[in-house]
Design a protein around this motif. Structure first.
Motif, PDB file in Angstrom:
ATOM      1  N   GLN A 108       0.801  -1.227   0.000  1.00  0.00           N
ATOM      2  CA  GLN A 108       0.000   0.000   0.000  1.00  0.00           C
ATOM      3  C   GLN A 108       0.835   1.279   0.000  1.00  0.00           C
ATOM      4  O   GLN A 108       0.407   2.290  -0.519  1.00  0.00           O
ATOM      5  CB  GLN A 108      -0.944   0.025   1.203  1.00  0.00           C
TER       6      GLN A 108
ATOM      7  N   ILE B  26       2.342  -1.198   5.465  1.00  0.00           N
ATOM      8  CA  ILE B  26       0.892  -1.328   5.554  1.00  0.00           C
ATOM      9  C   ILE B  26       0.363  -1.972   4.277  1.00  0.00           C
ATOM     10  O   ILE B  26       0.767  -1.605   3.177  1.00  0.00           O
ATOM     11  CB  ILE B  26       0.224   0.045   5.764  1.00  0.00           C
TER      12      ILE B  26
ATOM     13  N   ARG C 165      -5.449  -3.834   5.017  1.00  0.00           N
ATOM     14  CA  ARG C 165      -6.043  -3.544   6.335  1.00  0.00           C
ATOM     15  C   ARG C 165      -5.164  -3.958   7.508  1.00  0.00           C
ATOM     16  O   ARG C 165      -5.627  -4.139   8.625  1.00  0.00           O
ATOM     17  CB  ARG C 165      -7.410  -4.209   6.476  1.00  0.00           C
ATOM     18  N   THR C 166      -3.871  -4.139   7.260  1.00  0.00           N
ATOM     19  CA  THR C 166      -2.976  -4.661   8.281  1.00  0.00           C
ATOM     20  C   THR C 166      -1.648  -3.910   8.294  1.00  0.00           C
ATOM     21  O   THR C 166      -1.110  -3.568   7.246  1.00  0.00           O
ATOM     22  CB  THR C 166      -2.702  -6.168   8.031  1.00  0.00           C
TER      23      THR C 166
ATOM     24  N   ARG D 295      -4.222  -5.677  12.788  1.00  0.00           N
ATOM     25  CA  ARG D 295      -5.306  -5.174  11.931  1.00  0.00           C
ATOM     26  C   ARG D 295      -5.536  -3.701  12.250  1.00  0.00           C
ATOM     27  O   ARG D 295      -5.589  -3.323  13.417  1.00  0.00           O
ATOM     28  CB  ARG D 295      -6.583  -5.958  12.186  1.00  0.00           C
ATOM     29  N   ILE D 296      -5.660  -2.878  11.209  1.00  0.00           N
ATOM     30  CA  ILE D 296      -5.876  -1.449  11.435  1.00  0.00           C
ATOM     31  C   ILE D 296      -7.118  -0.911  10.755  1.00  0.00           C
ATOM     32  O   ILE D 296      -7.440   0.252  10.901  1.00  0.00           O
ATOM     33  CB  ILE D 296      -4.654  -0.601  11.015  1.00  0.00           C
ATOM     34  N   GLY D 297      -7.834  -1.697  10.000  1.00  0.00           N
ATOM     35  CA  GLY D 297      -9.045  -1.210   9.348  1.00  0.00           C
ATOM     36  C   GLY D 297      -8.805  -0.851   7.895  1.00  0.00           C
ATOM     37  O   GLY D 297      -7.758  -1.135   7.326  1.00  0.00           O
TER      38      GLY D 297
ATOM     39  N   VAL E  14      -7.680   0.626   4.727  1.00  0.00           N
ATOM     40  CA  VAL E  14      -6.437   1.349   4.458  1.00  0.00           C
ATOM     41  C   VAL E  14      -6.733   2.688   3.794  1.00  0.00           C
ATOM     42  O   VAL E  14      -7.535   2.776   2.865  1.00  0.00           O
ATOM     43  CB  VAL E  14      -5.503   0.501   3.567  1.00  0.00           C
TER      44      VAL E  14
ATOM     45  N   ASP F 272      -5.257   4.573   9.153  1.00  0.00           N
ATOM     46  CA  ASP F 272      -6.209   3.902   8.284  1.00  0.00           C
ATOM     47  C   ASP F 272      -7.090   4.996   7.692  1.00  0.00           C
ATOM     48  O   ASP F 272      -6.773   6.180   7.816  1.00  0.00           O
ATOM     49  CB  ASP F 272      -6.981   2.772   8.996  1.00  0.00           C
TER      50      ASP F 272
END
Length: 106
Positions: free
Chosen positions: A40, A53, A56-57, A73-75, A77, A95
């Motif tokens: 990402q 990143i 979503r991680t 997990r961060i939601g 992106v 995120d």
């Protein structure tokens, strides 16, 4: 953007994160490893790991092998190349809706 630690450059690629060994004399670049995570945005080096990143991680990669040492997990992106940051013992990861903070202090 790339992350540099000594003569190793960690590069974001469309397929994940790649570690390149750069030597000045004679000039050469060698692929050390490629991880299939973290496509990402740009990686950073902090707390002994390469942070990136993707999907979503937040991933912490072993700098020697590229294997996943830590994941969180961060939601959803954030778009436009989300990049982790490190300051005052905190690893920050954005995120699409918030910034997550993780302590890297022992």
């Amino acid at each position: 953007g790339d992350a540099v630690d000594g003569s190793t450059v960690y590069v974001p690629c469309s397929s994940g994160t790649t570690a390149l060994q750069v030597v000045g004399s004679p000039p050469s670049i060698t692929v050390e490893w490629s991880a299939s995570v973290g496509s990402q945005g740009p990686p950073i080096v902090a707390g002994g790991l390469v942070w990136t990143i993707g999907q979503r991680t937040l991933y912490g990669l072993d700098p020697q092998s590229g294997s996943v040492a830590v994941r969180a997990r961060i939601g959803v992106v954030a778009n436009h190349f989300p990049t982790p940051a490190f300051a005052d013992g905190l690893l920050l990861a954005p995120d699409a809706h918030r910034v997550h903070a993780f302590s890297l202090l022992p």
